[in-house]
Design an enzyme around this catalytic site. Structure first.
Site, short mmCIF file in Angstrom:
data_model
loop_
_atom_site.label_atom_id
_atom_site.label_comp_id
_atom_site.label_asym_id
_atom_site.label_seq_id
_atom_site.Cartn_x
_atom_site.Cartn_y
_atom_site.Cartn_z
N HIS A 188 -25.62 -19.53 5.62
CA HIS A 188 -24.61 -19.14 4.63
C HIS A 188 -24.43 -17.61 4.61
O HIS A 188 -24.02 -17.05 3.59
CB HIS A 188 -24.97 -19.62 3.22
CG HIS A 188 -25.24 -21.08 3.12
ND1 HIS A 188 -24.27 -22.02 2.84
CD2 HIS A 188 -26.39 -21.79 3.30
CE1 HIS A 188 -24.81 -23.23 2.82
NE2 HIS A 188 -26.10 -23.11 3.11
N SER A 318 -10.84 3.50 18.69
CA SER A 318 -9.89 3.91 17.66
C SER A 318 -9.06 5.08 18.15
O SER A 318 -9.57 5.97 18.84
CB SER A 318 -10.63 4.30 16.38
OG SER A 318 -9.73 4.82 15.42
N LYS A 324 -15.69 5.99 17.77
CA LYS A 324 -15.79 4.59 17.37
C LYS A 324 -15.67 3.68 18.59
O LYS A 324 -14.78 3.85 19.42
CB LYS A 324 -14.70 4.25 16.36
CG LYS A 324 -14.92 2.93 15.62
CD LYS A 324 -13.90 2.79 14.50
CE LYS A 324 -14.20 1.61 13.61
NZ LYS A 324 -14.13 0.32 14.32
#
Length: 467
Positions: A188, A318, A324
């Site tokens: 979960h 990016s 990034k």
């Protein structure tokens, strides 16, 4: 444009409906031209593998028709030679018919008949007719679905299965490499008892291997051909023995495990075999989605995510944020999986379009199944070679997560009981302490509920990854 220019650019062909202007250099004839004019819809043509399959059928049919006395030997040989060239891809630009066409694929079957007839005529020096010769003992209704199954069988066995096996092997190697890398299990998306990174990668490898097993299980139905059933499955206009002989010849030429349909009426009225295969492709796509998402989660960061593993840096991520780097291959996998899932929905809807003796959405079934196979094959190899092979485990970070998870209290159930263990877990979370610290401070060892040795053994996170 003058009449003279018009004559240089076009020629007039005839069919049962009358005259048609066809580009002068086109190898196709009247019926193909009508289809080009009738279906300017998507700009998407038949897949290369599908054209090859059609041509293999035409070559095999010519050979068998000659053996059974339907065609003269020289006509059959000219057709076989022309069909071989088409199968090799030398005339692909002469297959202009849109995928979205007549639902039986008649336009594309006639496209093949006409191109092969033109090439054979040029070789032979006398007329070879697209219907009377190239299409002898055949109908679009048995040829076109057979060509889909041939192309799909070839693509699955030669492209997709090897690609999936390649990916499974890469994941298996990482499973061995990471066998002792302990990490927090998660259910979960919440902390659970520890697992090893190797166990997770072993699970991924098994998912992919089971996908291969599913394809193998569906292959016998996919490789069944309705060829020889002609118009409605009865075999009208075929000589005795044609169906078995032509399928055997196609199997020989292609090296594929092709067989004659056990029931020609099922094989032409329904497309359940290829719908089944599409469902297996969707299942594989679902599995790859799970794998790609897990890799993205584990590699998230580098500072504010899980950062349990690193994926290879492949390209700047990016246009505005310097430095990034994003998980581009797993993202491509997710898009392929979404496309395959959508393709399967189309195939399911099209598969339900069988009315009485014929399914009438054959071309769109072919397009979507062959695209799904191609996409899955390509992206599986990319995932293996450009991502999985280069994954690095952050061992210390992974162990830190495992040891700090409140779920490591679970082995203490047998010593202090579920309710007391739950209190320990909640206190550890609230006070930002380890489970071991809370157990000691709460006096469980001092009271004799368990010994210090039992506590250390129970909280060994690597030991928790086995029964």
């Amino acid at each position: 444009m003058t009449d003279e220019d018009d004559k240089q650019n076009y020629r007039v062909e005839h069919d049962s409906m009358g005259e048609v202007r066809v580009p002068a250099d086109a190898k196709w004839r009247a019926q193909t031209q009508r289809a080009v004019e009738n279906f300017p819809i998507s700009g998407q043509r038949l897949e290369r593998a599908h054209i090859e399959a059609l041509a293999r059928i035409k070559g095999a049919a010519a050979k068998v028709n000659a053996e059974l006395g339907v065609l003269d030997k020289d006509v059959a040989e000219a057709i076989q030679e022309a069909a071989a060239e088409v199968a090799e891809g030398r005339w692909d630009e002469h297959f202009p018919v849109d995928v979205f066409q007549t639902g039986s694929g008649t336009s594309s079957n006639m496209n093949a008949n006409e191109v092969i007839a033109t090439l054979a005529t040029e070789r032979l020096g006398r007329d070879v007719h697209p219907n009377d010769h190239v299409n002898a003992s055949q109908s679009s209704n048995d040829v076109f679905p057979s060509s889909i199954h041939i192309a799909a069988t070839a693509a699955v066995t030669r492209d997709l299965v090897p690609a999936l096996e390649h990916l499974a092997a890469a994941l298996g190697r990482k499973s061995e490499e990471f066998a002792d890398v302990v990490k927090a299990g998660r259910t979960h998306l919440m902390d659970a008892t520890p697992v090893t990174l190797g166990q997770e990668f072993g699970g991924y490898a098994a998912q992919v291997r089971y996908g291969v097993e599913r394809l193998a299980a569906s292959l016998p139905r996919l490789a069944e051909l309705p060829l020889g059933g002609t118009a409605v499955g009865t075999g009208i206009n075929t000589p005795p023995g044609f169906s078995a002989a032509v399928i055997a010849e196609v199997a020989r030429v292609t090296g594929l495990p092709l067989t004659e349909a056990r029931d020609h009426f099922e094989a032409q009225g329904a497309r359940d075999g290829i719908v089944e295969t599409s469902g297996q492709l969707r299942t594989i796509a679902v599995g790859l989605t799970k794998i790609a998402n897990d890799l993205r989660w584990m590699a998230s960061g580098p500072r504010t995510g899980l950062s349990e593993i690193s994926l290879p840096d492949l390209q700047p991520g990016s246009s505005i944020m310097p430095g990034k780097v994003n998980p581009v291959i797993p993202e491509a996998v997710l898009m392929v999986a979404a496309q395959v899932t959508g393709n399967d929905a189309t195939v399911a809807a099209a598969g339900a379009a069988g009315n009485f003796e014929l399914n009438v959405m054959l071309p769109v079934i072919a397009k979507n199944v062959l695209e799904s196979v191609r996409l899955l094959a390509h992206v599986s190899r990319l995932l293996a070679d450009r991502t999985v092979d280069g994954i690095v485990a952050h061992r210390d970070r992974a162990r830190e997560y495992a040891e700090s998870s409140p779920s490591v209290v679970t082995p203490l159930n047998k010593y202090i009981g579920y309710e007391e263990a739950a209190k320990v877990a909640k206190k550890a979370l609230a006070e930002r302490q380890t489970i071991r610290q809370v157990v000691l401070e709460s006096g469980y060892v001092d009271r004799g509920d368990l010994t210090l040795e039992q506590l250390d053994e129970a909280l060994d996170v690597l030991r928790m990854t086995h029964p």
